[in-house]
Scaffold this active site. Structure first.
Site, PDB file in Angstrom:
ATOM      1  N   GLN A 146      51.258 -22.961  -1.553  1.00  0.00           N
ATOM      2  CA  GLN A 146      50.695 -22.896  -0.209  1.00  0.00           C
ATOM      3  C   GLN A 146      49.887 -21.608  -0.030  1.00  0.00           C
ATOM      4  O   GLN A 146      48.773 -21.622   0.503  1.00  0.00           O
ATOM      5  CB  GLN A 146      51.826 -22.954   0.826  1.00  0.00           C
ATOM      6  CG  GLN A 146      51.362 -22.807   2.261  1.00  0.00           C
ATOM      7  CD  GLN A 146      50.603 -24.021   2.767  1.00  0.00           C
ATOM      8  OE1 GLN A 146      51.086 -25.132   2.697  1.00  0.00           O
ATOM      9  NE2 GLN A 146      49.391 -23.803   3.286  1.00  0.00           N
ATOM     10  N   CYS A 278      50.897 -23.322   7.816  1.00  0.00           N
ATOM     11  CA  CYS A 278      51.040 -24.168   6.625  1.00  0.00           C
ATOM     12  C   CYS A 278      51.172 -25.637   6.993  1.00  0.00           C
ATOM     13  O   CYS A 278      50.882 -26.497   6.173  1.00  0.00           O
ATOM     14  CB  CYS A 278      52.231 -23.705   5.807  1.00  0.00           C
ATOM     15  SG  CYS A 278      53.786 -23.705   6.734  1.00  0.00           S
TER      16      CYS A 278
HETATM   17  N1  NVA Z   1      59.010 -23.101   6.199  1.00  0.00           N
HETATM   18  C1  NVA Z   1      58.758 -24.512   6.169  1.00  0.00           C
HETATM   19  C2  NVA Z   1      57.499 -24.801   5.405  1.00  0.00           C
HETATM   20  C3  NVA Z   1      57.122 -26.245   5.328  1.00  0.00           C
HETATM   21  C4  NVA Z   1      55.907 -26.491   4.510  1.00  0.00           C
HETATM   22  C5  NVA Z   1      59.946 -25.236   5.574  1.00  0.00           C
HETATM   23  O1  NVA Z   1      60.488 -24.757   4.575  1.00  0.00           O
HETATM   24  O2  NVA Z   1      60.348 -26.266   6.108  1.00  0.00           O
HETATM   25  N1   CP Z   2      52.634 -27.215   3.979  1.00  0.00           N
HETATM   26  C1   CP Z   2      53.358 -28.104   3.283  1.00  0.00           C
HETATM   27  O1   CP Z   2      53.904 -27.804   2.226  1.00  0.00           O
HETATM   28  O2   CP Z   2      53.396 -29.343   3.831  1.00  0.00           O
HETATM   29  P1   CP Z   2      54.316 -30.555   3.373  1.00  0.00           P
HETATM   30  O3   CP Z   2      55.731 -30.191   3.735  1.00  0.00           O
HETATM   31  O4   CP Z   2      53.807 -31.720   4.146  1.00  0.00           O
HETATM   32  O5   CP Z   2      54.177 -30.741   1.906  1.00  0.00           O
END
Ligand code: NVA
Ligand code: CP
Length: 318
Positions: A146, A278
């Site tokens: 990311q 993200c």
């Molecule tokens: N911090 C979030 C990012 C998702 C792409 C998670 O770990 O759920």
């Molecule tokens: N930002 C990201 O990793 O998105 P997803 O959880 O949809 O893969």
């Protein structure tokens, strides 16, 4: 970089894992970002580039995903290879088969493994057991792919990375850990504001500071969003409750009450600040609709770059 050194560096990337940004030098990270920009141009020009013809990537998902899943699968296809979606429910891994055995077996069929999992030690164990490159598609500690896309996006919009200030407001989670290490490696200044009890990992903080000292960047962590965001070129936030922490949603909403990125807060950033997230995002929680859907937001350019950044990583490592 001298020609021979550049060639040596490219050769040294082959076969490596991509688990954490700290495993890579600033030169290697910049090379991967440049390669991503180049592959993006090729793609947009309709040029066929298939260095991974005949190769297969296994994609293990122990958590949900939209962007990571689709961008890795499409990226692999565009590079001439094939990707297999492997949900934990369908694998013996989900029934307790050891990670080591899974890694050994998969290495006999595949050319690379991408995994999204919980504890970071699981991916380390997988990488130890595998004889093929293992790529981190998110753990509880890091989300390095990311961040490669994030800094590529910033570079495309700002024309540089070194010296820029990025402010991260919110949970001290996997996102901020990779952002801190990436900023430190690339000579950027990162200021983080998180509420007490939700600060970034102390070891990541220490290691990223150490890296920043070598690149002219800096890493600063505080509990005051206004202080962190002051004069920022880039403003970043992420959900208050990451995957695996859903049951803490209510108590987190209280703890993060004053940490929303909204119109009042972004007044303290530079006028031409870029907003990144993200995704997935919760409008009205970590970010207001006005900011995430406003003129400074580049979240969909950012999401698109997951494709190009990961193509670069796969092409270089596999
Ligand atoms: N911090 C979030 C990012 C998702 C792409 C998670 O770990 O759920
Ligand atoms: N930002 C990201 O990793 O998105 P997803 O959880 O949809 O893969």
């Amino acid at each position: 970089m001298a020609e021979a050194t550049m060639e040596e560096m490219i050769a040294s990337l082959k076969g490596r894992d991509f688990l954490a940004l700290d495993d890579y030098t600033p030169e290697e990270l910049l090379y991967l970002i440049d390669l991503a920009i180049d592959l993006k141009k090729k793609q947009k020009a309709g040029e066929v580039y298939q260095p991974l013809k005949g190769k297969t990537l296994g994609m293990i998902f122990e958590k949900s995903s939209t962007r990571t899943r689709v961008s890795f699968e499409v990226g692999m296809y565009q590079l001439g290879g094939h990707a297999l979606f492997l949900s934990k429910n369908d694998l013996q891994l989900g029934r307790g088969e050891p990670v080591w055995d899974t890694a050994q077996v998969m290495s006999r069929y595949l050319d690379g493994i991408m995994i999204r999992t919980f504890e970071h030690r699981r991916i380390i164990e997988l990488a130890r057991g595998a004889t093929i490159p293992v790529i981190n598609g998110l753990t509880d500690l890091e989300h390095p792919c990311q961040v490669m896309a994030d800094y590529q996006t910033v570079l495309e919009h700002k024309g540089r990375l070194k010296g820029l200030k990025i402010a991260y407001i919110g949970d001290g989670n996997n996102m901020v850990h990779s952002l801190m290490m990436g900023a430190a490696k690339l000579g950027m200044h990162i200021s983080v504001a998180s509420p007490e009890g939700y600060m970034p990992n102390a070891e990541v903080h220490r290691a990223s500071k150490e890296n920043a000292a070598r690149t002219g960047g800096s890493v600063y962590v505080c509990q005051d969003p206004k202080e962190a965001i002051a004069d920022a070129d880039v403003v970043y936030t992420d959900v208050w409750a990451s995957m695996g922490f859903e049951e803490e949603q209510q108590e987190r909403e209280k703890a993060f009450r004053n940490f929303q990125v909204n119109e009042d807060l972004v007044k303290y950033a530079k006028k031409d600040y870029l907003f990144l997230h993200c995704l997935p995002a919760h409008r009205g929680e970590e970010v207001s609709e006005g900011v995430i859907d406003g003129p400074n937001s580049i979240i969909f350019d950012q999401a698109e770059n997951r494709l190009h950044a990961q193509k670069a990583i796969m092409a270089a490592l596999m």
